[in-house]
Design a protein around this motif. Structure first.
Motif, PDB file in Angstrom:
ATOM      1  N   ALA A 112       7.574   5.084  -0.551  1.00 44.74           N
ATOM      2  CA  ALA A 112       6.847   4.385   0.512  1.00 44.74           C
ATOM      3  C   ALA A 112       6.464   5.336   1.638  1.00 44.74           C
ATOM      4  CB  ALA A 112       7.687   3.242   1.059  1.00 44.74           C
ATOM      5  N   ARG A 131       8.794  -2.320  -6.793  1.00 45.56           N
ATOM      6  CA  ARG A 131       7.334  -2.481  -6.717  1.00 45.56           C
ATOM      7  C   ARG A 131       6.828  -2.751  -5.310  1.00 45.56           C
ATOM      8  NH1 ARG A 131       6.692  -6.777 -11.521  1.00 45.56           N
ATOM      9  NH2 ARG A 131       8.667  -7.424 -10.583  1.00 45.56           N
ATOM     10  N   ALA A 132       7.740  -3.026  -4.360  1.00 50.34           N
ATOM     11  CA  ALA A 132       7.325  -3.269  -2.974  1.00 50.34           C
ATOM     12  C   ALA A 132       7.051  -1.975  -2.215  1.00 50.34           C
ATOM     13  CB  ALA A 132       8.395  -4.068  -2.246  1.00 50.34           C
ATOM     14  N   ARG A 169       4.905   0.432  -2.587  1.00 51.17           N
ATOM     15  CA  ARG A 169       3.504   0.760  -2.304  1.00 51.17           C
ATOM     16  C   ARG A 169       2.912  -0.117  -1.197  1.00 51.17           C
ATOM     17  NH1 ARG A 169      -0.643   2.244  -7.065  1.00 51.17           N
ATOM     18  NH2 ARG A 169      -1.968   3.605  -5.808  1.00 51.17           N
ATOM     19  N   PRO A 170       3.002  -1.457  -1.291  1.00 50.10           N
ATOM     20  CA  PRO A 170       2.407  -2.260  -0.228  1.00 50.10           C
ATOM     21  C   PRO A 170       3.079  -2.093   1.123  1.00 50.10           C
ATOM     22  CG  PRO A 170       3.615  -3.650  -1.777  1.00 50.10           C
ATOM     23  CD  PRO A 170       3.512  -2.304  -2.400  1.00 50.10           C
ATOM     24  N   LEU A 171       4.356  -1.726   1.137  1.00 53.09           N
ATOM     25  CA  LEU A 171       5.054  -1.557   2.411  1.00 53.09           C
ATOM     26  C   LEU A 171       4.875  -0.157   2.986  1.00 53.09           C
ATOM     27  CD1 LEU A 171       8.411  -3.407   1.618  1.00 53.09           C
ATOM     28  CD2 LEU A 171       6.399  -4.294   2.799  1.00 53.09           C
ATOM     29  N   GLY A 172       4.277   0.734   2.225  1.00 56.27           N
ATOM     30  CA  GLY A 172       4.136   2.120   2.634  1.00 56.27           C
ATOM     31  C   GLY A 172       3.459   2.339   3.970  1.00 56.27           C
ATOM     32  N   PRO A 173       2.335   1.686   4.257  1.00 56.43           N
ATOM     33  CA  PRO A 173       1.668   1.943   5.544  1.00 56.43           C
ATOM     34  C   PRO A 173       2.563   1.692   6.756  1.00 56.43           C
ATOM     35  CG  PRO A 173       0.183   0.812   4.056  1.00 56.43           C
ATOM     36  CD  PRO A 173       1.519   0.845   3.377  1.00 56.43           C
ATOM     37  N   TRP A 210      11.788  -6.008  10.116  1.00 53.95           N
ATOM     38  CA  TRP A 210      10.494  -5.336  10.141  1.00 53.95           C
ATOM     39  C   TRP A 210       9.839  -5.472  11.508  1.00 53.95           C
ATOM     40  CZ3 TRP A 210       7.865  -2.557   6.252  1.00 53.95           C
ATOM     41  CH2 TRP A 210       8.629  -2.387   5.092  1.00 53.95           C
TER      42      TRP A 210
END
Length: 386
Positions: free
Chosen positions: A153, A120-121, A123-127, A97
């Motif tokens: 994402a 489920r990761a 969404r939070p990793l999308g930005p 990353w």
């Protein structure tokens, strides 16, 4: 083309991403490209014409983590004259990353490949993913199954499929003798002698059906579910019908040993431990069926290797294995764990079905050969450059 491959994990660590990135590097060199690897894994120099930059730190206590590596990698990339960067992402990949931020920040054409299911990761990793897309990164995943989470994402950005690769010649090993690791596998504590009925079968010219699997012995690989499936199938098939060898190591080994005893599988299940790729190929050549219980499996490298050897593969249809196994042709796919049990019972009991699938798998090479995968990788590099 000069290619930078960036990955948290790399040999001498063992695992799916490690072997795939290493093999991809070697295959790119064979195809005429210049390759350098950047990794947080400690170890020696590269081989096969691949230079390896090891950005490890003793502060990480052996883990492939180095939050201070970015400035050094940035300098090496600027000085190296690279045409493209290819970053390999895992479930937890802090180094990768960071590297995605470095390469896209430099304006270096960047291909990002996910070797995991975001689930489920996503969404939070999308930005972060969308920021890399705005900088021109080309996104891909090792299967269409894994690509679904990446698309979520990225909110609709194109996501290609760049599968893992395989060399069929490394897995086609006919007429090999029984692997010593199978005969001399480290037994469970208190393991009793082989079931008398199974021994009698061998004396009569038959033997139990040999079921194998390879997995890290960790919760995410669902090795507990594997034992539950085996126990249910054993109850239906009766003693001596099959043996199950679970290759690999991990934190759940003591629990698995105790669980095997509790389920009454001491004469069925063996844990040979971790072996080399060549030893695994020999084990598969001496086996009859491959069983995979995983669900959040982005691709299923071990299943592809088994299928290439000729083994019928039993797996969940709601995993990435469905892209390397065709139900009823190269294996059996199940909707759930009871379906895995049904498929295992069916293949153990039906010799003609096993033989038919084995013939197909031995005669039909998989689609994910390295020549094709390298072409797809180069296409991703060109897409990133465009």
């Amino acid at each position: 083309m000069k290619v930078a491959l960036l990955s948290d994990c790399y040999p001498p660590r063992t695992g799916g991403i490690e072997s795939q990135v290493s093999d991809l590097a070697a295959q790119l060199v064979v195809a005429g490209h210049e390759v350098e690897v950047f990794t947080a894994t400690a170890g020696g120099p590269g081989v096969d014409g691949v230079r390896v930059h090891r950005l490890s730190t003793p502060l990480a206590l052996g883990l492939p983590v180095n939050p201070m590596a970015a400035p050094q990698v940035r300098r090496l990339l600027v000085a190296g004259g690279f045409d493209v960067a290819h970053v390999h992402m895992g479930v937890v990949s802090p180094f990768a990353w960071d590297m995605a931020g470095v390469t896209t920040g430099l304006g270096l054409p960047t291909a990002l490949t996910w070797h995991c299911v975001l689930d489920r990761a996503a969404r939070p990793l999308g930005p972060a993913v969308r920021r890399w897309v705005r900088r021109g990164a080309a996104l891909s995943a090792v299967s269409g199954f894994a690509a679904q989470g990446v698309r979520k994402a990225a909110k609709g950005a194109p996501v290609a499929v760049l599968p893992n690769g395989i060399d069929p010649s490394a897995w086609r090993v006919p007429d090999l003798p029984t692997l010593p690791a199978l005969r001399d596998a480290r037994p469970l504590r208190g393991l009793a002698p082989q079931d008398p009925q199974a021994r009698q079968r061998r004396l009569e010219g038959t033997r139990p059906v040999r079921v194998v699997t390879a997995s890290r012995l960790a919760p995410r690989k669902r090795v507990g579910a594997l034992l539950a499936v085996v126990a249910a199938a054993h109850e239906r098939l009766g003693p001596g019908a099959m043996t199950v060898d679970v290759y690999g190591e991990g934190p759940l080994r003591p629990w698995l040993e105790a669980r095997v005893e509790a389920l009454g599988l001491r004469d069925v299940v063996r844990l040979p431990g971790r072996v080399t790729r060549g030893e695994l190929a020999r084990a598969w050549a001496d086996a009859d069926v491959y069983l995979s219980p995983t669900r959040l499996e982005a691709f299923g490298i071990a299943a592809l290797e088994a299928r290439t050897t000729g083994l019928p593969v039993i797996a969940r249809g709601d995993s990435g294995v469905r892209e390397v196994v065709t139900d009823g042709l190269s294996g059996l796919l199940a909707a759930d764990d009871p379906g895995l049990t049904d498929a295992l019972v069916r293949l153990v009991a039906d010799e003609s079905l096993r033989a038919r699938i084995t013939r197909h798998n031995r005669r039909t090479p998989p689609a994910q050969t390295w020549d094709r995968v390298v072409d797809l990788a180069v296409a991703e590099y060109r897409r990133a450059g465009a």
